[in-house]
Motif scaffolding. Structure first.
Motif, PDB file in Angstrom:
ATOM      1  N   ALA A 194      12.284  -9.343  -6.265  1.00  0.00           N
ATOM      2  CA  ALA A 194      11.058  -9.076  -5.710  1.00  0.00           C
ATOM      3  C   ALA A 194      10.959 -10.192  -4.835  1.00  0.00           C
ATOM      4  CB  ALA A 194      10.039  -8.951  -6.586  1.00  0.00           C
ATOM      5  N   VAL A 195      10.704 -10.010  -3.304  1.00  0.00           N
ATOM      6  CA  VAL A 195      10.442 -10.992  -2.543  1.00  0.00           C
ATOM      7  C   VAL A 195       8.867 -10.950  -1.911  1.00  0.00           C
ATOM      8  CG1 VAL A 195      11.052 -11.886  -0.169  1.00  0.00           C
ATOM      9  CG2 VAL A 195      12.859 -10.873  -1.896  1.00  0.00           C
ATOM     10  N   ASP A 196       8.186 -11.836  -1.936  1.00  0.00           N
ATOM     11  CA  ASP A 196       6.948 -11.832  -1.413  1.00  0.00           C
ATOM     12  C   ASP A 196       6.739 -12.301   0.050  1.00  0.00           C
ATOM     13  OD1 ASP A 196       6.897 -14.579  -1.724  1.00  0.00           O
ATOM     14  OD2 ASP A 196       5.168 -14.838  -2.902  1.00  0.00           O
ATOM     15  N   SER A 197       7.563 -11.852   0.935  1.00  0.00           N
ATOM     16  CA  SER A 197       7.371 -12.098   2.330  1.00  0.00           C
ATOM     17  C   SER A 197       6.470 -11.567   3.105  1.00  0.00           C
ATOM     18  CB  SER A 197       8.978 -12.408   2.717  1.00  0.00           C
ATOM     19  OG  SER A 197       9.220 -10.881   2.867  1.00  0.00           O
ATOM     20  N   GLY A 198       5.938 -10.600   2.668  1.00  0.00           N
ATOM     21  CA  GLY A 198       5.309  -9.664   3.621  1.00  0.00           C
ATOM     22  C   GLY A 198       3.985 -10.280   4.299  1.00  0.00           C
ATOM     23  N   PRO A 199       3.222 -11.029   3.627  1.00  0.00           N
ATOM     24  CA  PRO A 199       1.909 -11.831   4.369  1.00  0.00           C
ATOM     25  C   PRO A 199       2.585 -12.760   5.446  1.00  0.00           C
ATOM     26  CG  PRO A 199       1.796 -11.769   2.191  1.00  0.00           C
ATOM     27  CD  PRO A 199       3.078 -11.393   2.106  1.00  0.00           C
ATOM     28  N   LEU A 200       3.762 -13.183   5.111  1.00  0.00           N
ATOM     29  CA  LEU A 200       4.240 -14.173   6.315  1.00  0.00           C
ATOM     30  C   LEU A 200       5.085 -13.903   7.444  1.00  0.00           C
ATOM     31  CD1 LEU A 200       5.040 -16.809   3.443  1.00  0.00           C
ATOM     32  CD2 LEU A 200       2.833 -16.760   4.916  1.00  0.00           C
ATOM     33  N   TYR A 201       5.571 -12.458   7.212  1.00  0.00           N
ATOM     34  CA  TYR A 201       6.802 -12.152   8.183  1.00  0.00           C
ATOM     35  C   TYR A 201       6.865 -10.838   8.342  1.00  0.00           C
ATOM     36  CZ  TYR A 201      11.391 -11.047   9.882  1.00  0.00           C
ATOM     37  OH  TYR A 201      12.484 -10.699  10.790  1.00  0.00           O
ATOM     38  N   HIS A 202       6.850 -10.551   9.845  1.00  0.00           N
ATOM     39  CA  HIS A 202       6.487  -9.301  10.326  1.00  0.00           C
ATOM     40  C   HIS A 202       7.517  -9.086  11.555  1.00  0.00           C
ATOM     41  CE1 HIS A 202       4.944  -5.872  12.586  1.00  0.00           C
ATOM     42  NE2 HIS A 202       4.254  -5.565  11.245  1.00  0.00           N
ATOM     43  N   ARG A 203       7.908  -8.024  11.885  1.00  0.00           N
ATOM     44  CA  ARG A 203       8.733  -7.808  13.236  1.00  0.00           C
ATOM     45  C   ARG A 203       8.559  -8.591  14.252  1.00  0.00           C
ATOM     46  NH1 ARG A 203       9.282  -1.969  13.969  1.00  0.00           N
ATOM     47  NH2 ARG A 203       7.515  -1.890  12.412  1.00  0.00           N
ATOM     48  N   LEU A 204       7.120  -8.650  14.535  1.00  0.00           N
ATOM     49  CA  LEU A 204       6.509  -9.142  15.890  1.00  0.00           C
ATOM     50  C   LEU A 204       6.089 -10.757  15.702  1.00  0.00           C
ATOM     51  CD1 LEU A 204       4.723  -6.141  17.041  1.00  0.00           C
ATOM     52  CD2 LEU A 204       7.171  -6.838  17.472  1.00  0.00           C
TER      53      LEU A 204
ATOM     54  N   LYS B  65       5.567 -14.421  13.032  1.00  0.00           N
ATOM     55  CA  LYS B  65       6.018 -15.154  11.615  1.00  0.00           C
ATOM     56  C   LYS B  65       4.814 -16.115  11.511  1.00  0.00           C
ATOM     57  CE  LYS B  65      10.887 -14.429  12.194  1.00  0.00           C
ATOM     58  NZ  LYS B  65      12.065 -15.134  12.643  1.00  0.00           N
ATOM     59  N   ARG B  66       4.407 -16.305  10.303  1.00  0.00           N
ATOM     60  CA  ARG B  66       3.725 -17.259   9.781  1.00  0.00           C
ATOM     61  C   ARG B  66       4.110 -18.233   8.939  1.00  0.00           C
ATOM     62  NH1 ARG B  66      -1.566 -13.405   8.305  1.00  0.00           N
ATOM     63  NH2 ARG B  66      -1.762 -12.414  10.355  1.00  0.00           N
ATOM     64  N   PRO B  67       3.551 -19.585   8.764  1.00  0.00           N
ATOM     65  CA  PRO B  67       4.085 -20.671   8.050  1.00  0.00           C
ATOM     66  C   PRO B  67       3.817 -20.337   6.431  1.00  0.00           C
ATOM     67  CG  PRO B  67       2.176 -21.336   9.446  1.00  0.00           C
ATOM     68  CD  PRO B  67       2.777 -20.077   9.902  1.00  0.00           C
ATOM     69  N   GLY B  68       4.524 -20.661   5.685  1.00  0.00           N
ATOM     70  CA  GLY B  68       4.177 -20.639   4.397  1.00  0.00           C
ATOM     71  C   GLY B  68       5.401 -20.599   3.500  1.00  0.00           C
ATOM     72  N   THR B  69       5.221 -20.323   2.138  1.00  0.00           N
ATOM     73  CA  THR B  69       6.288 -20.309   1.095  1.00  0.00           C
ATOM     74  C   THR B  69       6.640 -18.870   0.658  1.00  0.00           C
ATOM     75  OG1 THR B  69       5.704 -22.334   0.542  1.00  0.00           O
ATOM     76  CG2 THR B  69       7.142 -21.174  -0.906  1.00  0.00           C
ATOM     77  N   ILE B  70       7.852 -18.543   0.698  1.00  0.00           N
ATOM     78  CA  ILE B  70       8.271 -17.070   0.270  1.00  0.00           C
ATOM     79  C   ILE B  70       8.901 -17.326  -1.030  1.00  0.00           C
ATOM     80  CG2 ILE B  70       9.902 -15.378   0.921  1.00  0.00           C
ATOM     81  CD1 ILE B  70       9.539 -15.716   3.883  1.00  0.00           C
ATOM     82  N   THR B  71       8.515 -16.309  -2.117  1.00  0.00           N
ATOM     83  CA  THR B  71       9.063 -16.724  -3.259  1.00  0.00           C
ATOM     84  C   THR B  71       9.916 -15.489  -3.611  1.00  0.00           C
ATOM     85  OG1 THR B  71       6.810 -17.495  -3.966  1.00  0.00           O
ATOM     86  CG2 THR B  71       8.265 -16.996  -5.681  1.00  0.00           C
TER      87      THR B  71
END
Length: 80
Positions: free
Chosen positions: A33-43, A45-51
């Protein structure tokens, strides 16, 4: 096997090709499982940590309905 990023808490069905690849390769499946949703979108990208969360392997050779059920449950359990 879901085929795309989804909103947190969503539980879409698995793509139909997943079971065919599983049967063809004859290998165990390791749910991830990857929790990149809140940080990455097609249009944007936001800074943060992906787990990445990695579950226990699911053995090879299970019937289609069982492997789909177990993988779906494992991925959703990792997202809790």
């Amino acid at each position: 096997p879901e085929g795309t990023r989804i909103r947190h808490g969503s539980q879409p069905s698995l793509q139909s090709g997943f079971a065919g690849i599983y049967k063809l390769l004859g290998l165990e499946v390791v749910p991830v499982a990857v929790d990149s949703g809140p940080l990455y979108h097609r249009l944007w990208k936001r800074p943060g940590t992906i787990t990445y969360k990695i579950g226990d392997p699911i053995p090879a050779g299970l019937p289609r309905q069982e492997i789909e059920s177990r993988v779906h449950a494992a991925i959703n359990a990792l997202n809790q």
